[in-house]
Design a protein around this motif. Structure first.
Motif, PDB file in Angstrom:
ATOM      1  N   LEU A  11      -4.579  -3.953   2.678  1.00 42.02           N
ATOM      2  CA  LEU A  11      -4.935  -5.353   2.415  1.00 42.02           C
ATOM      3  C   LEU A  11      -4.055  -5.975   1.338  1.00 42.02           C
ATOM      4  N   VAL A  12      -3.992  -5.349   0.168  1.00 39.59           N
ATOM      5  CA  VAL A  12      -3.274  -5.962  -0.953  1.00 39.59           C
ATOM      6  C   VAL A  12      -1.765  -5.965  -0.715  1.00 39.59           C
ATOM      7  N   LEU A  13      -1.227  -4.844  -0.253  1.00 41.03           N
ATOM      8  CA  LEU A  13       0.210  -4.818   0.043  1.00 41.03           C
ATOM      9  C   LEU A  13       0.537  -5.808   1.157  1.00 41.03           C
ATOM     10  N   GLY A  14      -0.329  -5.890   2.147  1.00 46.32           N
ATOM     11  CA  GLY A  14      -0.113  -6.849   3.228  1.00 46.32           C
ATOM     12  C   GLY A  14      -0.121  -8.282   2.736  1.00 46.32           C
ATOM     13  N   LEU A  15      -1.094  -8.637   1.880  1.00 39.75           N
ATOM     14  CA  LEU A  15      -1.145  -9.990   1.335  1.00 39.75           C
ATOM     15  C   LEU A  15       0.060 -10.269   0.446  1.00 39.75           C
ATOM     16  N   ALA A  16       0.481  -9.271  -0.319  1.00 37.06           N
ATOM     17  CA  ALA A  16       1.649  -9.451  -1.187  1.00 37.06           C
ATOM     18  C   ALA A  16       2.899  -9.733  -0.360  1.00 37.06           C
ATOM     19  N   PHE A  17       3.115  -8.958   0.690  1.00 37.00           N
ATOM     20  CA  PHE A  17       4.270  -9.190   1.553  1.00 37.00           C
ATOM     21  C   PHE A  17       4.188 -10.558   2.220  1.00 37.00           C
ATOM     22  N   THR A  18       3.004 -10.927   2.694  1.00 36.52           N
ATOM     23  CA  THR A  18       2.846 -12.202   3.396  1.00 36.52           C
ATOM     24  C   THR A  18       3.102 -13.376   2.467  1.00 36.52           C
ATOM     25  N   VAL A  19       2.438 -13.377   1.310  1.00 38.90           N
ATOM     26  CA  VAL A  19       2.594 -14.488   0.364  1.00 38.90           C
ATOM     27  C   VAL A  19       4.023 -14.535  -0.180  1.00 38.90           C
ATOM     28  N   GLY A  20       4.546 -13.387  -0.582  1.00 43.19           N
ATOM     29  CA  GLY A  20       5.887 -13.361  -1.149  1.00 43.19           C
ATOM     30  C   GLY A  20       6.950 -13.772  -0.156  1.00 43.19           C
TER      31      GLY A  20
END
Length: 256
Positions: A11-20
């Motif tokens: 979840l967190v790594l996925g959101l980080a990649f998506t937002v970044g």
């Protein structure tokens, strides 16, 4: 603990990649630290799964899961101690180092603040779990889903926000380190300490034996995460793929 590992690596790594990636394009990070973090993550999760597999596969070690869990815990703690001397696990590289700020607190002050913050977090966690029970009863949320998803996300909220903000600022290596170091510390330190300390405190024996669905979820999460980070680049689509897998796994535990 398993919920925290799954939440961070998916979840967190996925959101980080998506937002970044949506803000700054594909995120680039050094493959050396990413490879080392991936290796440590795979090793730690694999070691945690061995006691469970001995029971599921009916090996000669069946019935000795408690002792096996203690042996595995000692080995993991030694591995964590040795990892502290590995620069790739402690320091960002190249440009990220140049952008890093020097430490502002003396070591004793930092350790004291960390101890106080840890004690406060433990108290808040207890209050949160107690306050969550009425909502679980009214919404018919299973204990498995609450522990694996709700408590895990809430318990790691601060570091999750930090990791996503770092990715949004284009500091991909720091974001990757913050996000993946957390599940590593859970697998290499927290779980082993609980296994070793629980009998000394008179608590029920704590082992590393996990249900089959949790084993499968951990294996899937780690394998997919390693495949995503090894190329040294994170895209918004890879981020969405990680979040989607997390949603699928979380849904599987909705009923218990």
């Amino acid at each position: 603990m398993v919920g925290s590992i799954l939440a961070n690596v998916l979840l967190v790594l996925g959101l980080a990649f998506t937002v970044g990636a949506l803000r700054r394009g594909p995120l680039k990070f050094a493959t050396g630290p990413a490879r080392m973090l991936s290796l440590m993550l795979v090793l730690s999760v694999a070691a945690m799964l061995v006691p469970a597999l001995t029971a599921l596969l009916h090996t000669p070690a069946l019935g000795h899961e408690a002792m096996l869990s203690r042996i595995v815990s000692v080995i993991l703690l030694v591995l964590f101690g040795l990892s502290l001397a590995t620069p790739a696990l402690r320091e960002p590289s190249g440009a990220e180092q140049a952008r890093a700020r020097p430490p502002e607190w003396p070591l004793p002050v930092g350790l004291g603040v960390l101890a106080v913050a840890g004690a406060g977090a433990a108290l808040v966690s207890d209050w949160f779990v107690e306050g969550l029970q009425p909502a679980m009863d009214s919404l018919h949320i299973s204990q498995a889903f609450a522990g694996l998803v709700i408590v895990a996300i809430a318990g790691n909220a601060v570091e999750n926000v930090v990791g996503i903000r770092l990715a949004a600022a284009g500091r991909a290596e720091y974001a990757l380190s913050v996000i993946l170091q957390s599940p590593l510390q859970i697998a290499l330190v927290l779980a082993p300490v609980l296994v070793l300390v629980a009998p000394l405190l008179g608590a029920a024996a704590f082992t590393l034996v996990l249900p089959p669905l949790l084993i499968a979820a951990l294996v899937l999460a780690v394998v997919i995460t390693v495949l995503v980070v090894l190329d040294g680049e994170g895209t918004w689509f890879e981020g969405l793929a990680l979040v989607s897998l997390y949603a699928i796994i979380a849904t599987a535990f909705w009923w218990g």
